[in-house]
Write an enzyme that holds these catalytic residues in place. Structure first.
Site, PDB file in Angstrom:
ATOM      1  N   HIS A 123    -112.437-140.996 -17.119  1.00  9.59           N
ATOM      2  CA  HIS A 123    -112.780-139.635 -16.729  1.00  9.59           C
ATOM      3  C   HIS A 123    -111.674-138.687 -17.184  1.00  9.59           C
ATOM      4  O   HIS A 123    -110.587-139.124 -17.572  1.00  9.59           O
ATOM      5  CB  HIS A 123    -112.974-139.542 -15.205  1.00  9.59           C
TER       6      HIS A 123
HETATM    7  C1  T46 Z   1    -106.903-140.523 -12.036  1.00  7.42           C
HETATM    8  C2  T46 Z   1    -106.536-141.955 -12.230  1.00  7.42           C
HETATM    9  C3  T46 Z   1    -105.170-142.098 -12.838  1.00  7.42           C
HETATM   10  C4  T46 Z   1    -110.497-140.922  -2.871  1.00  7.42           C
HETATM   11  O1  T46 Z   1    -111.278-140.909  -1.909  1.00  7.42           O
HETATM   12  N1  T46 Z   1    -109.357-140.173  -2.830  1.00  7.42           N
HETATM   13  C5  T46 Z   1    -108.460-140.155  -3.849  1.00  7.42           C
HETATM   14  O2  T46 Z   1    -107.439-139.433  -3.758  1.00  7.42           O
HETATM   15  C6  T46 Z   1    -108.744-140.934  -5.012  1.00  7.42           C
HETATM   16  C7  T46 Z   1    -107.769-140.901  -6.186  1.00  7.42           C
HETATM   17  C8  T46 Z   1    -109.882-141.687  -5.037  1.00  7.42           C
HETATM   18  N2  T46 Z   1    -110.743-141.670  -3.981  1.00  7.42           N
HETATM   19  C9  T46 Z   1    -111.922-142.540  -4.012  1.00  7.42           C
HETATM   20  C10 T46 Z   1    -112.964-142.171  -5.059  1.00  7.42           C
HETATM   21  C11 T46 Z   1    -113.572-143.495  -5.434  1.00  7.42           C
HETATM   22  O3  T46 Z   1    -114.599-143.818  -4.546  1.00  7.42           O
HETATM   23  O4  T46 Z   1    -111.496-143.866  -4.357  1.00  7.42           O
HETATM   24  C12 T46 Z   1    -112.429-144.498  -5.218  1.00  7.42           C
HETATM   25  C13 T46 Z   1    -111.754-144.936  -6.515  1.00  7.42           C
HETATM   26  O5  T46 Z   1    -111.424-143.779  -7.287  1.00  7.42           O
HETATM   27  P1  T46 Z   1    -111.609-143.728  -8.879  1.00  7.42           P
HETATM   28  O6  T46 Z   1    -112.741-144.586  -9.271  1.00  7.42           O
HETATM   29  O7  T46 Z   1    -111.651-142.286  -9.297  1.00  7.42           O
HETATM   30  O8  T46 Z   1    -110.220-144.411  -9.346  1.00  7.42           O
HETATM   31  P2  T46 Z   1    -109.630-144.502 -10.810  1.00  7.42           P
HETATM   32  O9  T46 Z   1    -108.575-145.525 -10.771  1.00  7.42           O
HETATM   33  O10 T46 Z   1    -110.690-144.660 -11.834  1.00  7.42           O
HETATM   34  O11 T46 Z   1    -108.940-143.058 -11.079  1.00  7.42           O
HETATM   35  C14 T46 Z   1    -107.823-142.637 -10.303  1.00  7.42           C
HETATM   36  C15 T46 Z   1    -107.998-141.175  -9.856  1.00  7.42           C
HETATM   37  O12 T46 Z   1    -109.264-141.022  -9.195  1.00  7.42           O
HETATM   38  C16 T46 Z   1    -107.939-140.209 -11.017  1.00  7.42           C
HETATM   39  O13 T46 Z   1    -107.791-138.882 -10.526  1.00  7.42           O
HETATM   40  O14 T46 Z   1    -106.498-139.651 -12.789  1.00  7.42           O
HETATM   41  O15 T46 Z   1    -106.631-142.757 -11.054  1.00  7.42           O
END
Ligand code: T46
Length: 137
Positions: free
Chosen positions: A51
């Site tokens: 993303h």
């Molecule tokens: C990024 C990279 C480096 C939350 O509820 N609160 C939070 O602050 C975050 C970061 C995530 N979430 C929830 C949203 C999803 O249901 O946790 C779950 C996993 O998040 P996501 O799939 O977005 O995780 P990554 O590792 O793909 O991405 C993360 C960050 O979301 C993003 O901002 O830049 O790490």
């Protein structure tokens, strides 16, 4: 044009007991820190991210282990391997990011300029490319 990401070196403080690194907003973090999250226990072979963000500024630090960020500005992709708590990866705005090659012991800490907001995410690569083009026009 100034790049939307860069590696930053942190000064290691410490003494004969060991090491300590401090990150302070307005000093070695160029934004107000509103949120901290960390990613750990990542299973072998897992890739995350896929993303971009519209406005968010972040600093990603591997405090233990290693992982690789793949960063894409819409024109070029670059792999950046993080292996040390002495370095942070600063990313702002429209950069497509993927994370891979997590070592089993990897602890990735991320400092963010805004509270969690799903509407700031662009999770579709073609939409990301369109946003980059809009920004350039
Ligand atoms: C990024 C990279 C480096 C939350 O509820 N609160 C939070 O602050 C975050 C970061 C995530 N979430 C929830 C949203 C999803 O249901 O946790 C779950 C996993 O998040 P996501 O799939 O977005 O995780 P990554 O590792 O793909 O991405 C993360 C960050 O979301 C993003 O901002 O830049 O790490």
């Amino acid at each position: 044009m100034e790049s939307n990401y860069k590696l930053v070196d942190f000064k290691t403080l410490g003494d004969d007991r060991g090491s300590l690194i401090a990150i302070e907003e307005g000093y070695n973090a160029p934004f107000d820190i509103k949120r901290v999250y960390y990613i750990f226990d990542t299973k072998q072979g897992v890739e995350r991210g896929f993303h971009a963000h519209i406005n968010l500024e972040q600093i990603a630090i591997v405090v233990k282990g290693s992982c690789t960020f793949v960063l894409d500005d819409g024109a070029q992709r670059e792999d950046i391997k993080l292996t040390s708590p002495n370095q942070g990866l600063y990313i702002k705005g429209l950069i497509w990011r993927e994370m891979k090659d997590f070592s089993p012991d990897c602890v990735l800490v991320v400092l963010a300029s805004e509270h969690y907001d799903e509407s700031d995410y662009i999770r579709d690569y073609d939409k990301f490319l369109k946003e980059v083009k809009n920004e350039e026009d």
